[in-house]
Motif scaffolding. Structure first.
Motif, short mmCIF file in Angstrom:
data_model
loop_
_atom_site.label_atom_id
_atom_site.label_comp_id
_atom_site.label_asym_id
_atom_site.label_seq_id
_atom_site.Cartn_x
_atom_site.Cartn_y
_atom_site.Cartn_z
N GLY A 11 0.83 -1.21 0.00
CA GLY A 11 0.00 0.00 0.00
C GLY A 11 0.86 1.25 0.00
N VAL A 12 1.88 1.27 0.85
CA VAL A 12 2.73 2.46 0.96
C VAL A 12 3.60 2.59 -0.29
N GLY A 13 4.14 1.47 -0.77
CA GLY A 13 4.98 1.48 -1.97
C GLY A 13 4.25 2.06 -3.17
N SER A 34 10.21 -5.54 -5.56
CA SER A 34 9.50 -6.15 -4.44
C SER A 34 9.68 -7.66 -4.48
N ASP A 60 15.50 -9.66 2.15
CA ASP A 60 16.17 -10.30 3.30
C ASP A 60 17.60 -10.68 2.95
N PHE A 139 4.25 8.94 8.47
CA PHE A 139 3.51 9.97 9.22
C PHE A 139 3.81 9.88 10.70
N ASN A 181 -0.29 -3.41 6.84
CA ASN A 181 0.10 -4.81 7.04
C ASN A 181 -0.45 -5.37 8.37
N ILE A 184 2.05 -6.43 11.24
CA ILE A 184 2.74 -5.31 11.90
C ILE A 184 1.74 -4.55 12.77
N THR A 344 1.49 7.90 4.83
CA THR A 344 2.84 7.35 5.04
C THR A 344 3.71 7.57 3.81
P1 NDP Z 1 2.36 -4.13 2.80
O1 NDP Z 1 2.35 -5.42 3.51
O2 NDP Z 1 1.15 -3.66 2.07
O3 NDP Z 1 3.57 -4.10 1.76
C1 NDP Z 1 4.85 -4.57 2.05
C2 NDP Z 1 5.52 -4.87 0.71
O4 NDP Z 1 6.86 -5.29 0.99
C3 NDP Z 1 4.83 -5.98 -0.06
O5 NDP Z 1 4.72 -5.60 -1.41
C4 NDP Z 1 5.78 -7.17 0.11
O6 NDP Z 1 5.85 -8.02 -1.00
C5 NDP Z 1 7.12 -6.46 0.21
N1 NDP Z 1 8.06 -7.33 0.92
C6 NDP Z 1 7.87 -8.01 2.06
N2 NDP Z 1 8.95 -8.76 2.33
C7 NDP Z 1 9.83 -8.54 1.34
C8 NDP Z 1 11.12 -9.04 1.03
N3 NDP Z 1 11.74 -9.90 1.83
N4 NDP Z 1 11.71 -8.60 -0.08
C9 NDP Z 1 11.12 -7.72 -0.93
N5 NDP Z 1 9.91 -7.22 -0.71
C10 NDP Z 1 9.26 -7.63 0.42
O7 NDP Z 1 2.81 -3.03 3.89
P2 NDP Z 1 2.52 -1.46 3.85
O8 NDP Z 1 2.75 -0.94 2.47
O9 NDP Z 1 1.26 -1.18 4.53
O10 NDP Z 1 3.70 -0.92 4.81
C11 NDP Z 1 5.01 -0.72 4.32
C12 NDP Z 1 5.88 -0.18 5.44
O11 NDP Z 1 5.37 1.06 5.92
C13 NDP Z 1 5.95 -1.09 6.68
O12 NDP Z 1 7.26 -1.11 7.15
C14 NDP Z 1 5.05 -0.41 7.67
O13 NDP Z 1 5.39 -0.70 9.00
C15 NDP Z 1 5.32 1.04 7.34
N6 NDP Z 1 4.28 1.97 7.79
C16 NDP Z 1 4.68 3.14 8.40
C17 NDP Z 1 3.75 4.04 8.84
C18 NDP Z 1 4.20 5.37 9.38
O14 NDP Z 1 3.37 6.27 9.52
N7 NDP Z 1 5.46 5.59 9.68
C19 NDP Z 1 2.30 3.78 8.75
C20 NDP Z 1 1.97 2.58 8.00
C21 NDP Z 1 2.95 1.70 7.57
P3 NDP Z 1 4.66 -9.06 -1.38
O15 NDP Z 1 3.70 -8.23 -2.17
O16 NDP Z 1 5.35 -10.10 -2.17
O17 NDP Z 1 4.10 -9.56 -0.07
#
Ligand code: NDP
Length: 392
Positions: A11-13, A34, A60, A139, A181, A184, A344
């Motif tokens: 979602g954030v990406g 990703s 990772d 945020f 997520n 998380i 975010t």
């Molecule tokens: P999502 O779960 O929607 O997206 C995470 C993405 O990361 C997915 O596309 C996933 O791939 C990819 N991913 C996971 N593991 C790996 C890996 N090992 N290698 C490559 N890609 C990987 O999460 P969100 O977009 O909601 O959140 C993203 C980040 O933003 C998180 O760290 C979250 O904690 C942070 N966040 C921060 C906030 C703030 O205000 N500071 C608020 C909300 C979120 P796949 O599609 O294959 O699963």
């Protein structure tokens, strides 16, 4: 021309990619990488005219990251994968001397505990590599840290108390779902609460401390004290601070579902045996819950996140409220994501923009409140997150 590497197509990406494309004079060529290609393809199809390439990477795996960063000659890495990948991505940035930014602090997958220790420990390596690492440019953490720095710079000689107030009044129509997520999110809200007062951390039971706050443009909401990572850096950097707390709103239905899931063990993060196979309850729950990305088109209502700071200016007591209101439907119309991802992703893009432009620049690992907040506050107003200040 610069090359920007975005890791994580969740979602954030999606928001970061859209916003970097909108600012392509700064971000140049954008590479979105990703774990799986499907989400990257979806995002690319939304931006057919952009200078955007997509690829897969296992974040990772530090070696795989180094290879990718070198291959595309990235000028910055924006990490919006999961907090579990922070250290491997930071290490790849150190090895390749590439600036780094994230939005959430490191967590180990087997332990629901988040702290900056391991990321701050990499400060020396970033300094030696001659590059900057910016931590928590979302945020909250992120804009909330910048609000505190702005209050300190312009409104106070000394800030004594800060309450960070996070309200999501969005309604997606599901009985239970998380806005980012699930793993998380649920780890964060089912943990003990913690706040800082008079130099000490005080632990509370989960959801033990509740208050009602009247959020502008939203109304009165039950708000619960949680531990949140920005407090760890703010207690170091805000002068004269005596207390800092973090509150988040939850509706009755969310809390009842969460309690029930917790009581039956579905929030567990240790593997259990099921039909001769190991499963982690929380991961299985994630499979059952709606994908946060699917909430975008159905979420209505607003978010309001801000800080209330109290302290002294010119010998007199002062209390101010700085906040930002976003509308889920408006965010979706702009970038095909709801407001939690939007609020975010936009600050992640702004942090990266200030770094690429050399406006926020230093060697080492930093938190948001350590830089001049004025530039960031101006960008918020022009990039989709206008804020307000009230004297209370
Ligand atoms: P999502 O779960 O929607 O997206 C995470 C993405 O990361 C997915 O596309 C996933 O791939 C990819 N991913 C996971 N593991 C790996 C890996 N090992 N290698 C490559 N890609 C990987 O999460 P969100 O977009 O909601 O959140 C993203 C980040 O933003 C998180 O760290 C979250 O904690 C942070 N966040 C921060 C906030 C703030 O205000 N500071 C608020 C909300 C979120 P796949 O599609 O294959 O699963």
């Amino acid at each position: 021309m610069k090359t920007t590497l975005i890791i994580g197509a969740g979602g954030v990406g999606r928001v970061v990619t859209h916003k970097c494309v909108m600012n392509s004079d700064v971000f140049g060529k954008i590479v979105l990488a990703s774990r799986s290609i499907g989400r990257c393809q979806e995002i690319k199809s939304e931006l057919p005219d952009a200078n955007l390439e997509i690829t897969t990477v296992d974040a990772d795996d530090t070696e795989a990251l180094i290879k990718l960063i070198e291959e595309i000659k990235a000028d910055i890495v924006i990490n919006v994968a999961l907090p579990y990948q922070d250290l491997t991505i930071m290490d790849a940035c150190i090895a390749t001397k590439t600036p780094y930014l994230d939005t959430a602090n490191y967590e180990h997958p087997d332990e629901a505990k988040f702290e900056y220790k391991l990321q701050w420990e990499r400060d020396i390596a970033f300094k030696e590599a001659g590059v900057m690492g910016l931590l928590g440019s979302g945020f909250d953490p992120g804009v909330t840290n910048v609000f505190c720095a702005y209050a300190q710079k312009h409104y106070f000689d000394e800030i004594h108390t800060i309450d960070i107030l996070d309200c999501n009044a969005g309604d997606h129509g599901y009985a239970f779902a998380t806005n980012f997520n699930p793993e998380i999110n649920l780890r964060e809200v089912s943990a003990n609460g913690r706040y800082w007062e008079d130099g000490k951390w005080i632990t509370t039971e989960p959801m033990e401390v509740k208050m009602v706050w009247d959020y502008p443009e939203v109304g009165e909401k039950d708000s619960y004290l949680l531990y949140h990572e920005e407090m760890e850096s703010l207690v170091k950097h805000i002068k004269g601070l005596k207390r800092i707390r973090f509150f988040m709103t939850f509706g009755e239905s969310y809390l009842t579902h969460m309690k029930c899931l917790e009581n039956v063990g579905m929030l567990g993060i240790k593997p259990v045996m099921h039909n001769g196979q190991e499963i982690v309850p929380m991961e299985f729950l994630k499979t059952l819950l709606p994908d946060p990305a699917s909430l975008g088109p159905r979420t209505k209502g607003k978010t309001n996140i801000g800080i209330v700071a109290e302290g002294i200016k010119d010998g007199k007591k002062r209390k101010i409220y700085i906040y930002q209101v976003s509308d889920h439907e408006k965010c979706y119309a702009e970038v095909k994501s709801q407001a939690v991802s939007y609020t975010t992703g936009v600050p992640a893009m702004i942090g990266a923009k200030l770094m690429l432009e050399g406006k926020w620049s230093a060697n080492g690992v930093y938190n948001m409140e350590e830089f001049d907040p004025d530039l960031f506050m101006e960008e918020l107003n022009t990039q989709g997150l206008p804020w307000k200040i009230k004297e209370l």
